[in-house]
Design a protein around this motif. Structure first.
Motif, PDB file in Angstrom:
ATOM      1  N   SER A  45       0.819  -1.229   0.000  1.00 43.82           N
ATOM      2  CA  SER A  45       0.000   0.000   0.000  1.00 43.82           C
ATOM      3  C   SER A  45       0.842   1.264   0.000  1.00 43.82           C
ATOM      4  CB  SER A  45      -0.976   0.007   1.182  1.00 43.82           C
ATOM      5  OG  SER A  45      -1.863  -1.073   1.081  1.00 43.82           O
ATOM      6  N   GLN A 110      -6.700 -13.821  -0.725  1.00 42.19           N
ATOM      7  CA  GLN A 110      -6.664 -12.538  -0.009  1.00 42.19           C
ATOM      8  C   GLN A 110      -5.685 -11.571  -0.676  1.00 42.19           C
ATOM      9  OE1 GLN A 110      -6.200 -15.556   1.445  1.00 42.19           O
ATOM     10  NE2 GLN A 110      -8.023 -15.801   2.715  1.00 42.19           N
ATOM     11  N   GLN A 111      -4.530 -12.077  -1.096  1.00 43.91           N
ATOM     12  CA  GLN A 111      -3.560 -11.222  -1.783  1.00 43.91           C
ATOM     13  C   GLN A 111      -4.119 -10.737  -3.123  1.00 43.91           C
ATOM     14  OE1 GLN A 111      -0.306 -14.091  -1.711  1.00 43.91           O
ATOM     15  NE2 GLN A 111       0.880 -12.742  -0.347  1.00 43.91           N
ATOM     16  N   ASN A 113      -7.221 -10.318  -3.896  1.00 46.08           N
ATOM     17  CA  ASN A 113      -8.239  -9.304  -3.598  1.00 46.08           C
ATOM     18  C   ASN A 113      -7.592  -7.971  -3.244  1.00 46.08           C
ATOM     19  OD1 ASN A 113     -11.055  -8.467  -3.045  1.00 46.08           O
ATOM     20  ND2 ASN A 113     -10.264  -8.287  -0.955  1.00 46.08           N
ATOM     21  N   ARG A 114      -6.563  -8.014  -2.400  1.00 45.70           N
ATOM     22  CA  ARG A 114      -5.885  -6.765  -2.015  1.00 45.70           C
ATOM     23  C   ARG A 114      -5.254  -6.093  -3.229  1.00 45.70           C
ATOM     24  NH1 ARG A 114      -2.255  -8.051   2.278  1.00 45.70           N
ATOM     25  NH2 ARG A 114      -0.326  -7.513   1.233  1.00 45.70           N
ATOM     26  N   TYR A 118      -6.623  -2.446  -5.047  1.00 43.38           N
ATOM     27  CA  TYR A 118      -5.751  -1.295  -4.829  1.00 43.38           C
ATOM     28  C   TYR A 118      -6.199  -0.177  -5.768  1.00 43.38           C
ATOM     29  CZ  TYR A 118      -1.570   1.636  -4.613  1.00 43.38           C
ATOM     30  OH  TYR A 118      -0.710   2.694  -4.458  1.00 43.38           O
TER      31      TYR A 118
END
Length: 181
Positions: A45, A110-111, A113-114, A118
């Motif tokens: 992020s 999960q990765q 999705n993240r 973004y």
């Protein structure tokens, strides 16, 4: 106009040919290490500079951020891995022949999705953007560096066939200059 677009939305736009990478921009120039650092920055992020788009009749032109867009597209299409704490991580598929290596994996749901959610800040220049203004924006964003000769010529030739021809000629001459051929 300033807006945010998720990587998922940007990939969807590229897939639907809604984002065009202009001929006056360079081809993919980043090596896989630099591309992987972008992916790592996204996953952590970190702030990423905005993508600059100009609206055309039925699509957007990527005026700045082409290397970032190409890197994201290549990663999502499993063309290079993310180097994640000495783990080689592909987006969804491990290339043939590498499946048995314990240091190679794919992103977890999960990765993914993240990554796909973004949000990039996008600066969108609406109607009325002239080629001169685009050149000025490009020059300012790229540290005051002017277009090279092939880029200048490409922006003055309307048909894509001639743009590709001019760009090919100048790239071939660059290779000759460095004795790569």
């Amino acid at each position: 106009e300033n807006t945010n677009k998720s990587i998922g939305k940007i990939c969807d736009m590229i897939n639907k040919d809604s984002v065009y990478l202009p001929y006056y921009q360079r081809l993919s120039a980043w090596d896989n290490k630099k591309k992987s650092l972008l992916i790592d920055s996204i996953m952590k992020s970190f702030w990423i500079p905005p993508i600059q788009l100009s609206t055309q009749v039925t699509r957007y032109n990527a005026e700045d951020g082409q290397q970032r867009l190409l890197s994201i597209w290549d990663f999502v299409n499993n063309r290079f891995p993310w180097l994640n704490n000495n783990i080689i991580t592909y987006f969804t598929e491990i290339p043939d022949g590498l499946e048995s290596r314990p240091d190679i994996t794919t992103m977890t749901p999960q990765q993914i999705n993240r990554f796909m959610t973004y949000n990039f800040n996008c600066v969108i220049y609406k109607e009325g953007v002239t080629s001169e203004l685009i050149k000025e924006m490009y020059c300012r964003v790229n540290g005051g560096k002017a277009f090279d000769l092939s880029a200048k010529l490409a922006t003055h030739i309307d048909t894509s066939f001639f743009q590709v021809l001019v760009k090919s000629i100048f790239r071939y001459n660059d290779l000759l200059k460095y004795n790569f051929i």
